[in-house]
Design a protein around this motif. Sequence first.
Motif, mmCIF file in Angstrom:
data_model
loop_
_atom_site.group_PDB
_atom_site.id
_atom_site.type_symbol
_atom_site.label_atom_id
_atom_site.label_comp_id
_atom_site.label_asym_id
_atom_site.label_seq_id
_atom_site.Cartn_x
_atom_site.Cartn_y
_atom_site.Cartn_z
ATOM 1 N N LEU A 1 39.467 42.631 37.221
ATOM 2 C CA LEU A 1 38.320 43.192 36.507
ATOM 3 C C LEU A 1 38.790 44.213 35.476
ATOM 4 O O LEU A 1 38.241 44.306 34.387
ATOM 5 N N GLY A 2 39.824 44.971 35.824
ATOM 6 C CA GLY A 2 40.407 45.943 34.890
ATOM 7 C C GLY A 2 40.970 45.261 33.658
ATOM 8 O O GLY A 2 40.841 45.758 32.541
ATOM 9 N N HIS A 3 41.573 44.080 33.851
ATOM 10 C CA HIS A 3 42.125 43.332 32.717
ATOM 11 C C HIS A 3 41.010 42.868 31.781
ATOM 12 O O HIS A 3 41.187 42.819 30.562
ATOM 13 N N ILE A 4 39.844 42.513 32.341
ATOM 14 C CA ILE A 4 38.725 42.047 31.511
ATOM 15 C C ILE A 4 38.214 43.186 30.628
ATOM 16 O O ILE A 4 37.783 42.966 29.501
ATOM 17 N N ARG A 5 38.269 44.413 31.144
ATOM 18 C CA ARG A 5 37.782 45.569 30.357
ATOM 19 C C ARG A 5 38.559 45.737 29.053
ATOM 20 O O ARG A 5 38.049 46.311 28.099
ATOM 21 N N GLU A 6 39.783 45.240 29.008
ATOM 22 C CA GLU A 6 40.650 45.476 27.853
ATOM 23 C C GLU A 6 40.407 44.504 26.698
ATOM 24 O O GLU A 6 40.970 44.675 25.622
ATOM 25 N N VAL A 7 39.582 43.462 26.903
ATOM 26 C CA VAL A 7 39.384 42.465 25.838
ATOM 27 C C VAL A 7 38.066 42.699 25.112
ATOM 28 O O VAL A 7 37.163 43.352 25.624
ATOM 29 N N GLU A 8 37.988 42.153 23.885
ATOM 30 C CA GLU A 8 36.775 42.319 23.061
ATOM 31 C C GLU A 8 35.704 41.293 23.409
ATOM 32 O O GLU A 8 34.516 41.549 23.257
ATOM 33 N N MET B 1 42.033 40.723 17.179
ATOM 34 C CA MET B 1 40.994 40.219 18.078
ATOM 35 C C MET B 1 41.641 39.770 19.377
ATOM 36 O O MET B 1 42.566 38.975 19.380
ATOM 37 N N LYS B 2 41.137 40.312 20.485
ATOM 38 C CA LYS B 2 41.714 39.997 21.790
ATOM 39 C C LYS B 2 40.653 39.355 22.675
ATOM 40 O O LYS B 2 39.613 39.946 22.945
ATOM 41 N N LEU B 3 40.910 38.120 23.094
ATOM 42 C CA LEU B 3 39.979 37.389 23.945
ATOM 43 C C LEU B 3 40.584 37.207 25.329
ATOM 44 O O LEU B 3 41.774 36.908 25.451
ATOM 45 N N GLY B 4 39.769 37.385 26.355
ATOM 46 C CA GLY B 4 40.232 37.176 27.724
ATOM 47 C C GLY B 4 39.720 35.858 28.254
ATOM 48 O O GLY B 4 38.523 35.562 28.173
ATOM 49 N N ILE B 5 40.613 35.025 28.782
ATOM 50 C CA ILE B 5 40.210 33.745 29.370
ATOM 51 C C ILE B 5 39.999 33.972 30.865
ATOM 52 O O ILE B 5 40.932 34.356 31.577
ATOM 53 N N VAL B 6 38.773 33.762 31.328
ATOM 54 C CA VAL B 6 38.454 33.962 32.743
ATOM 55 C C VAL B 6 37.831 32.706 33.333
ATOM 56 O O VAL B 6 37.440 31.791 32.617
ATOM 57 N N GLY B 7 37.703 32.700 34.642
ATOM 58 C CA GLY B 7 37.085 31.574 35.344
ATOM 59 C C GLY B 7 37.527 31.583 36.786
ATOM 60 O O GLY B 7 38.426 32.346 37.171
ATOM 61 N N LEU B 8 36.913 30.744 37.595
ATOM 62 C CA LEU B 8 37.348 30.603 38.986
ATOM 63 C C LEU B 8 38.743 29.976 39.012
ATOM 64 O O LEU B 8 39.173 29.384 38.014
ATOM 65 N N PRO B 9 39.451 30.072 40.122
ATOM 66 C CA PRO B 9 40.745 29.382 40.210
ATOM 67 C C PRO B 9 40.571 27.870 40.020
ATOM 68 O O PRO B 9 39.546 27.297 40.381
ATOM 69 N N ASN B 10 41.582 27.244 39.428
ATOM 70 C CA ASN B 10 41.661 25.786 39.287
ATOM 71 C C ASN B 10 40.562 25.172 38.413
ATOM 72 O O ASN B 10 40.092 24.066 38.676
ATOM 73 N N VAL B 11 40.161 25.886 37.371
ATOM 74 C CA VAL B 11 39.184 25.300 36.432
ATOM 75 C C VAL B 11 39.855 24.868 35.132
ATOM 76 O O VAL B 11 39.204 24.295 34.262
ATOM 77 N N GLY B 12 41.147 25.176 34.977
ATOM 78 C CA GLY B 12 41.880 24.772 33.771
ATOM 79 C C GLY B 12 42.210 25.907 32.832
ATOM 80 O O GLY B 12 42.588 25.685 31.685
ATOM 81 N N LYS B 13 42.092 27.159 33.308
ATOM 82 C CA LYS B 13 42.346 28.313 32.431
ATOM 83 C C LYS B 13 43.773 28.333 31.916
ATOM 84 O O LYS B 13 44.020 28.453 30.730
ATOM 85 N N SER B 14 44.729 28.258 32.838
ATOM 86 C CA SER B 14 46.134 28.357 32.423
ATOM 87 C C SER B 14 46.575 27.147 31.612
ATOM 88 O O SER B 14 47.387 27.263 30.699
#
Length: 364
Positions: free
Chosen positions: A89-96, A1-14
Amino acid sequence: MKLGIVGLPNVGKSTLFNAITKAGAEAANYPFCTIEPNVGVVTVPDERVTKLSEVYNSKKTIYTTIEFSDIAGLVKGASKGEGLGNKFLGHIREVEAIVHVVRCFEDPNVVHVDGKVDPVNDIEVINTELIIADLEVLERRIQKTEKQAKADKSALKDLELLKRVNEVLADGKVARSMTDLDEAEAKFVKSLDLLTYKPVIYAANVSEDDAADGDNEYVNAVKEYAEAEGSEVVVICAKIEAELSELDDEEKAMFLEDMGIDEPGLDKLIKSSYALLDLISFLTTGEDETRAWTIKRGTLAPQAAGKIHTDFEKGFIRAETIAYDKLMEVGGKISAAKEKGWLRSEGKEYEVKDGDVVHFLFNV
């Protein structure tokens, strides 16, 4: 299972990514500090595996895992290439599935890319970019299908559905909001690999003060938005998760108790991810190894056996199985369960259930 963490900059993703994977991805107070997605694999906590391993004194204990990919912060105009948007956007395509981190805290020391905290606006900025990218994909697909339909009338049905999806997106709604699709239609739309059709969990990132009750005006706004499109919300404090990741189990329990928190945010996120993707785990156990295996809900016994080895599926005879809770009533011992007649023999049509402890019999 592969999840992509996304969000605007500086929201706490990393920060969240570092906490759940302890991978040490760079977390900085400026946009685009993450360009290539950092990938980390996290173990899924499962007390059932731990207890069975203790009962059998297993040489190896293997938990199932989830892969998290920390995708750089998207910005307005990403679909047109702003802020390296096309690459992201290409990276997001790779996650489930997508974990969309949304800022639900005030902090004058952490710059917001738009200058103010407004979680619903933040969500809409990203969703708009994903919608624009999907509209471009659909435009090409519609043109191609229109040509096919001239020669083959059976393509008209696909064309009609493509136009329905296009209308929803053009109206500013995400494709996953189309809850009226039948099974065949849903399968077709999924095959289009649209960004806005991927299932989403909104991770509402709150301050330490709001971590215990997970309740503030920002979180409530996110919940209302998510409910309208049929998505889930998990309230999480990335800062606390980062601190927890540095502690051992005993210290972690004490820390959570002091904070008045029942369950780590990561555990809640994992449970929600499993539910989102309709996943379950079955277990195998013995002296050599105790292990959890992840499968889709509704998987039949031969296909579940194939997760362990393709030979198990090809030569499947039957599955000896017992529910974990039932097994623990006799101290986790399969032999004791057999004596009581609790061990079931299941054939090719059996749907493996979450928590089933299984031994597959096969012949190749």
